[in-house]
Motif scaffolding. Structure first.
Motif, PDB file in Angstrom:
ATOM      1  N   THR A 204      29.808  42.817  46.719  1.00 30.05           N
ATOM      2  CA  THR A 204      29.078  43.827  45.968  1.00 30.05           C
ATOM      3  C   THR A 204      29.485  45.212  46.439  1.00 30.05           C
ATOM      4  O   THR A 204      29.472  45.481  47.641  1.00 30.05           O
ATOM      5  CB  THR A 204      27.558  43.660  46.164  1.00 30.05           C
ATOM      6  OG1 THR A 204      27.186  42.317  45.860  1.00 30.05           O
ATOM      7  CG2 THR A 204      26.785  44.611  45.271  1.00 30.05           C
ATOM      8  N   VAL A 205      29.856  46.081  45.493  1.00 26.46           N
ATOM      9  CA  VAL A 205      30.299  47.423  45.844  1.00 26.46           C
ATOM     10  C   VAL A 205      29.320  48.460  45.298  1.00 26.46           C
ATOM     11  O   VAL A 205      28.603  48.191  44.325  1.00 26.46           O
ATOM     12  CB  VAL A 205      31.732  47.696  45.323  1.00 26.46           C
ATOM     13  CG1 VAL A 205      32.705  46.706  45.926  1.00 26.46           C
ATOM     14  CG2 VAL A 205      31.776  47.634  43.805  1.00 26.46           C
TER      15      VAL A 205
ATOM     16  N   LYS B  68      33.370  36.456  46.662  1.00 21.97           N
ATOM     17  CA  LYS B  68      32.645  36.547  47.926  1.00 21.97           C
ATOM     18  C   LYS B  68      33.572  37.056  49.029  1.00 21.97           C
ATOM     19  O   LYS B  68      34.790  37.013  48.917  1.00 21.97           O
ATOM     20  CB  LYS B  68      32.047  35.192  48.309  1.00 21.97           C
ATOM     21  CG  LYS B  68      30.944  34.744  47.357  1.00 21.97           C
ATOM     22  CD  LYS B  68      30.253  33.485  47.857  1.00 21.97           C
ATOM     23  CE  LYS B  68      29.112  33.103  46.910  1.00 21.97           C
ATOM     24  NZ  LYS B  68      28.396  31.887  47.385  1.00 21.97           N
ATOM     25  N   THR B  69      32.961  37.496  50.102  1.00 23.15           N
ATOM     26  CA  THR B  69      33.706  38.028  51.238  1.00 23.15           C
ATOM     27  C   THR B  69      34.140  36.890  52.158  1.00 23.15           C
ATOM     28  O   THR B  69      33.701  35.740  51.984  1.00 23.15           O
ATOM     29  CB  THR B  69      32.840  39.003  52.049  1.00 23.15           C
ATOM     30  OG1 THR B  69      31.824  38.252  52.740  1.00 23.15           O
ATOM     31  CG2 THR B  69      32.176  40.035  51.146  1.00 23.15           C
TER      32      THR B  69
ATOM     33  N   PHE C 195      27.520  46.537  42.175  1.00 21.78           N
ATOM     34  CA  PHE C 195      28.404  45.981  41.156  1.00 21.78           C
ATOM     35  C   PHE C 195      29.203  44.817  41.744  1.00 21.78           C
ATOM     36  O   PHE C 195      29.717  44.904  42.862  1.00 21.78           O
ATOM     37  CB  PHE C 195      29.336  47.065  40.623  1.00 21.78           C
ATOM     38  CG  PHE C 195      28.611  48.138  39.856  1.00 21.78           C
ATOM     39  CD1 PHE C 195      28.431  48.035  38.477  1.00 21.78           C
ATOM     40  CD2 PHE C 195      28.083  49.246  40.504  1.00 21.78           C
ATOM     41  CE1 PHE C 195      27.748  49.015  37.768  1.00 21.78           C
ATOM     42  CE2 PHE C 195      27.389  50.233  39.812  1.00 21.78           C
ATOM     43  CZ  PHE C 195      27.228  50.112  38.432  1.00 21.78           C
ATOM     44  N   GLU C 196      29.280  43.728  40.964  1.00 19.81           N
ATOM     45  CA  GLU C 196      29.913  42.505  41.422  1.00 19.81           C
ATOM     46  C   GLU C 196      31.188  42.230  40.633  1.00 19.81           C
ATOM     47  O   GLU C 196      31.362  42.713  39.514  1.00 19.81           O
ATOM     48  CB  GLU C 196      28.934  41.336  41.253  1.00 19.81           C
ATOM     49  CG  GLU C 196      27.610  41.549  41.976  1.00 19.81           C
ATOM     50  CD  GLU C 196      26.516  40.602  41.511  1.00 19.81           C
ATOM     51  OE1 GLU C 196      26.801  39.790  40.597  1.00 19.81           O
ATOM     52  OE2 GLU C 196      25.397  40.681  42.039  1.00 19.81           O
TER      53      GLU C 196
ATOM     54  N   ILE D  98      33.360  42.719  35.641  1.00 23.98           N
ATOM     55  CA  ILE D  98      32.381  43.237  36.591  1.00 23.98           C
ATOM     56  C   ILE D  98      30.995  43.140  35.969  1.00 23.98           C
ATOM     57  O   ILE D  98      30.852  43.118  34.748  1.00 23.98           O
ATOM     58  CB  ILE D  98      32.684  44.689  37.008  1.00 23.98           C
ATOM     59  CG1 ILE D  98      32.503  45.642  35.820  1.00 23.98           C
ATOM     60  CG2 ILE D  98      34.069  44.815  37.598  1.00 23.98           C
ATOM     61  CD1 ILE D  98      32.565  47.102  36.215  1.00 23.98           C
ATOM     62  N   SER D  99      29.981  43.057  36.803  1.00 29.96           N
ATOM     63  CA  SER D  99      28.601  43.038  36.335  1.00 29.96           C
ATOM     64  C   SER D  99      27.736  43.745  37.367  1.00 29.96           C
ATOM     65  O   SER D  99      28.104  43.825  38.551  1.00 29.96           O
ATOM     66  CB  SER D  99      28.115  41.605  36.123  1.00 29.96           C
ATOM     67  OG  SER D  99      28.233  40.854  37.318  1.00 29.96           O
TER      68      SER D  99
END
Length: 271
Positions: free
Chosen positions: A62-63, A54-55, A44-45, A37-38
Motif C-alpha cells: 500500500t502506497v 504484497k511485500t 493505494f494498492e 490500482i485501487s
C-alpha cells in the motif's frame, strides 16, 4: 506473489547498522495479464489480475499517493514475458519503506543521510593532475556555493585525505531540513545519496537545482575525466552510466511522489 529476498542476498540501499535493504531477485516469468490500482483503507494498492501485491514480509503493498501507485503499476505493466525485478526501483523502494528491514526510525534515517557530508564526493578534491583539479573546481564549486546559500551554511572543500571540517551547525541545519520530509521520502533521499555518494548533489537534485543527468555527471566527474583521457571500456561504462541514471531518477521521483503536495509546494516557493 514474487518477493525480493532479504538484503543479505544481494545489493541494495545500505542502512547505518550495516544490514542491507531489499534487493530484488534477477528475473522470473510473467505470471499476470493485467495490472491495476485501487484505493483501500490504508492507501493505494496494486492489483496483478485479481491478486493484491504484497511485500517481502507479506504485508499488503500500500502506497500513500495515487501518483506513486500509478508509477509502480507502470513498472509491473511494462514487464514483458520475463519480469526483470532489478529494473523495478520504485517497487523495491516501496518494499523497503513498508517493511523497514533495517528497523530504523526517522531520526536514524536523517542522521545516516547527514553523515554523508563527512565523505561527500564534491568536498574531496585532488591537487594532481592539475587538469582534474581545475575540472573539480569549475564543476563542483558552483554546486557547493549554491548549497551554502540555499541552506545558509558553511561547507567548503579539502584536498586532505581527512576531508573538510564540516561545522556542527551545518550538520544540524541539514538535520532540521530533512526532518520536514516524511519517512517514505527519507528512504528515497537516502537511496539517492547512496547512488551519488553526495548529500549536496542529492539535495541539489531533489530541490530541482540540477537535473538527474547533471547530478550523475558531477558524481562521476573523476571517472569521466579518466574515460576522456584513456578511452571508454566498450559497453561497461555506458551500462554503468545508464544504470546510475535510472536509479537516481527513480529515487528522485520516489521522493517527490511520497512528499505531501503542500510540502513540495512550500519547498518550491522557497526557491
Amino acid at each position: 506473489l514474487p518477493r525480493p529476498p532479504p538484503a543479505d542476498a544481494g545489493s541494495g540501499p545500505v542502512g547505518s547498522c550495516g544490514r542491507r535493504a531489499y534487493a530484488p531477485p534477477a528475473e522470473r516469468k510473467r505470471f499476470y495479464q493485467n495490472v491495476s490500482i485501487s484505493q483501500g483503507e490504508g492507501g493505494f494498492e496494486i492489483n496483478l489480475d485479481h491478486r493484491k501485491l504484497k511485500t517481502p514480509q507479506a504485508k499488503l503493498f500500500t502506497v500513500p499517493s495515487e501518483a506513486l501507485a500509478i508509477a509502480v503499476a507502470t513498472e509491473w505493466d511494462s514487464q514483458k514475458d520475463t519480469i526483470k525485478f532489478y529494473t523495478m526501483h520504485l517497487t523495491t523502494l516501496c518494499n523497503t519503506a513498508l517493511d523497514n528491514p533495517t528497523q530504523r526510525n526517522k531520526t536514524q534515517l536523517i542522521r545516516a543521510a547527514v553523515k554523508f557530508l563527512e565523505t561527500d564526493t564534491v568536498c574531496y578534491r585532488v591537487e594532481e593532475p592539475p587538469a582534474l583539479a581545475e575540472l573539480q573546481k569549475n564543476e563542483w564549486d558552483p554546486v557547493v556555493a549554491w548549497a551554502e546559500k540555499r541552506y545558509n551554511v558553511t561547507i567548503g572543500s579539502s584536498t586532505s585525505i581527512l576531508g573538510p571540517n564540516i561545522p556542527a551547525s551545518t550538520k544540524e541545519t541539514f538535520v532540521s531540513h530533512l526532518a520536514s520530509y516524511n519517512m517514505w521520502a527519507l528512504q528515497g533521499i537516502e537511496f539517492v545519496i547512496t547512488q551519488l555518494k553526495s548529500l549536496i548533489l542529492s539535495m541539489s537534485l531533489i530541490d530541482r537545482h540540477i537535473t538527474v543527468e547533471k547530478a550523475v555527471l558531477l558524481s562521476r566527474l573523476e571517472e569521466e575525466y579518466q574515460i576522456r583521457r584513456w578511452g571508454n571500456v566498450e559497453w561497461a561504462h555506458d551500462y554503468d552510466l545508464c544504470e546510475l541514471r535510472a536509479r537516481t531518477a527513480a529515487g528522485t521521483l520516489f521522493v517527490h511522489l511520497c512528499s505531501e503536495s503542500t510540502t513540495v509546494k512550500h519547498k518550491l516557493l522557497q526557491d
